[in-house]
Design a protein around this motif. Structure first.
Motif, mmCIF file in Angstrom:
data_model
loop_
_atom_site.group_PDB
_atom_site.id
_atom_site.type_symbol
_atom_site.label_atom_id
_atom_site.label_comp_id
_atom_site.label_asym_id
_atom_site.label_seq_id
_atom_site.Cartn_x
_atom_site.Cartn_y
_atom_site.Cartn_z
ATOM 1 N N ASP A 137 0.847 -1.184 0.000
ATOM 2 C CA ASP A 137 0.000 0.000 0.000
ATOM 3 C C ASP A 137 0.890 1.245 0.000
ATOM 4 N N GLY A 138 0.411 2.286 -0.647
ATOM 5 C CA GLY A 138 1.184 3.520 -0.736
ATOM 6 C C GLY A 138 2.056 3.600 -1.957
ATOM 7 N N VAL A 139 2.082 2.529 -2.768
ATOM 8 C CA VAL A 139 2.778 2.555 -4.060
ATOM 9 C C VAL A 139 1.725 2.874 -5.108
ATOM 10 N N LEU A 140 1.831 4.014 -5.732
ATOM 11 C CA LEU A 140 0.758 4.561 -6.545
ATOM 12 C C LEU A 140 1.174 4.742 -7.997
ATOM 13 N N TYR A 141 0.225 4.528 -8.894
ATOM 14 C CA TYR A 141 0.395 4.763 -10.325
ATOM 15 C C TYR A 141 -0.695 5.730 -10.764
ATOM 16 N N LEU A 142 -0.485 6.394 -11.879
ATOM 17 C CA LEU A 142 -1.484 7.345 -12.353
ATOM 18 C C LEU A 142 -1.920 7.011 -13.765
ATOM 19 N N ARG A 143 -3.169 6.585 -13.888
ATOM 20 C CA ARG A 143 -3.775 6.387 -15.200
ATOM 21 C C ARG A 143 -5.257 6.748 -15.180
ATOM 22 N N ARG A 144 -5.940 6.356 -14.100
ATOM 23 C CA ARG A 144 -7.378 6.546 -14.009
ATOM 24 C C ARG A 144 -7.713 7.602 -12.958
ATOM 25 N N VAL A 145 -8.971 8.046 -12.968
ATOM 26 C CA VAL A 145 -9.370 9.112 -12.050
ATOM 27 C C VAL A 145 -9.260 8.663 -10.602
ATOM 28 N N ASP A 146 -9.531 7.400 -10.304
ATOM 29 C CA ASP A 146 -9.383 6.964 -8.919
ATOM 30 C C ASP A 146 -7.915 6.909 -8.505
#
Length: 421
Positions: A137-146
């Motif tokens: 948890d806390g490892v984030l990717y950015l593609r979608r609005v959520d």
């Protein structure tokens, strides 16, 4: 699950097969719009895996992430638009397979949709970080609005944010994090940010920009693992043994075309779904547009795949006309993209392969971050990027399209109008 339908089938109760669009993205929504604007009255079915109706992605790393753009502003169309235009919008619906021979799309719930013509606007997916601890948890990717919502929640004053990858997404997230008051470290394997995209001369501008805004930039580093308690990430361990503490880690190491459905269906795939100048794939009844399409570009005489908003906005208009059999439907627009970081706004027009140029010419002052950079080969302008200089994209685009040799001194001289070169 079967998903949510908005609108009606428009397929005449099972008479003529509809045009089916797989990928309820900006590209998919604009294709549906273009079909109706072209006078097509048959069925249109737009299928999307997400439960959100089609939206635009640039705000996710810019205004929406900063809380400046409200959620309702990111959507391509209002919710009633699909019913008003007789578009069947199937949300929360995954596609399991495509059968070009049978002209059918099989859904994950075993449902089937027949098609007369098929358009794939499946976009791309973030590349995953292949190191131990990357599933915490806390490892984030950015593609979608959520994804943007999760990153936004992490951008608190004083939070320690580590961004892995100094590409456009990584730098825009870093800028948003600093504007939110977070402490930001950017880790990049290369010597400068955006080095493959912009080359050393212009990449340095972005390195200076982020350093001036308090970002800890670390270049030439390799991530060995993500530390934590096995549940939540707490830091990034580098190959040299150094550990960078983190309350959240945002990974921006590139995207890959979502071409799995096409490949499994036997379509030609090579760095995306290969298409001709009309965005037609190796199957005459299947087309592709947006991030996923590796399209032949007549101006550059090669296949190129462009991962930017303008492609997703404009390619579907050509695809729609080609789907309707219009022989003059050819996609030959010059690639364009933009970025906003802190007080720097930029636009880029053109296409340059890494190391595909022999000279960069500046008009203006790079140190003041108010300039135009031109990438040249053999005296011809391949691309231009205006930074905090506006209303110049049209003449830059014309220079690129013309392919004419220009005088470098005149190109650098702000007293010489670009239109006179």
């Amino acid at each position: 699950m079967a998903g949510t339908d908005i609108g009606t089938t428009g397929a005449g109760g099972g008479q003529d097969r509809p045009i089916v669009i797989v990928g309820a993205s900006l590209g998919g929504a604009k294709a549906a719009e273009a079909l109706r604007e072209a006078g097509y009255e048959g069925g249109v079915v737009l299928i999307g895996e997400e439960h959100e109706r089609p939206y635009e992605r640039p705000p996710l790393s810019k205004g929406y992430l900063l809380g400046k753009t409200p959620r309702e502003k990111i959507y391509v169309h209002p919710p009633q638009w699909y019913a008003e235009h007789d578009i069947t919008l199937r949300l929360g619906t995954a596609v399991a397979a495509i059968d070009p021979a049978g002209h059918t799309v099989t859904l994950a719930d075993d449902g089937r949709v027949e098609y007369a013509k098929l358009l794939l606007t499946t976009g791309s997916v973030p590349r995953r970080l292949p190191v131990p601890g990357a599933d915490q948890d806390g490892v984030l990717y950015l593609r979608r609005v959520d994804d943007s919502d999760r990153i936004k929640a992490a951008l608190r004053p004083g939070a320690r944010i580590v961004v892995i990858g100094a590409g456009w997404i990584g730098l825009e997230v870093a800028a948003a994090a600093r504007e939110s008051g977070a402490e930001v470290t950017v880790l990049e394997a290369l010597e400068l940010p955006l080095l493959r995209v912009l080359g050393r001369e212009v990449a340095q501008v972005f390195a200076d920009l982020h350093r001036d805004h308090g970002v800890d930039l670390r270049f030439g580093v390799k991530v060995a693992e993500l530390t934590g308690d096995g549940t939540t990430v707490s830091g990034v361990k580098l190959a040299d043994g150094t550990t960078v503490a983190a309350d959240a880690v945002v990974v921006g190491i590139g995207i890959a075309p979502a071409a799995g459905l096409a490949e499994a269906a036997g379509l030609e795939v090579d760095n995306g779904i290969k298409t001709d100048r009309q965005l037609r794939t190796s199957d005459p009844d299947v087309y592709a547009a947006g991030d996923v399409a590796n399209a032949y570009h007549p101006l550059f005489d090669r296949h190129i795949r462009v991962e930017h908003w303008a492609n997703a906005l404009n390619q579907p208009q050509t695809a729609a006309r080609a789907l309707l059999g219009q022989p003059d439907a050819v996609y030959d627009r010059i690639p364009y993209f933009f970025s906003d970081q802190y007080d720097l706004g930029m636009e880029y027009v053109g296409y340059v392969e890494p190391d595909g140029y022999d000279r960069v010419v500046f008009r203006g002052d790079p140190a003041a971050r108010e300039f135009i950079a031109f990438w040249l080969s053999g005296g011809r302008v391949l691309a231009g990027m205006n930074v905090n200089v506006w209303d110049v994209t049209d003449p830059i685009r014309e220079l690129v399209r013309s392919g004419r040799v220009v005088d470098a001194d005149a190109l650098a001289d702000p007293k010489v109008p670009l239109g006179e070169l």
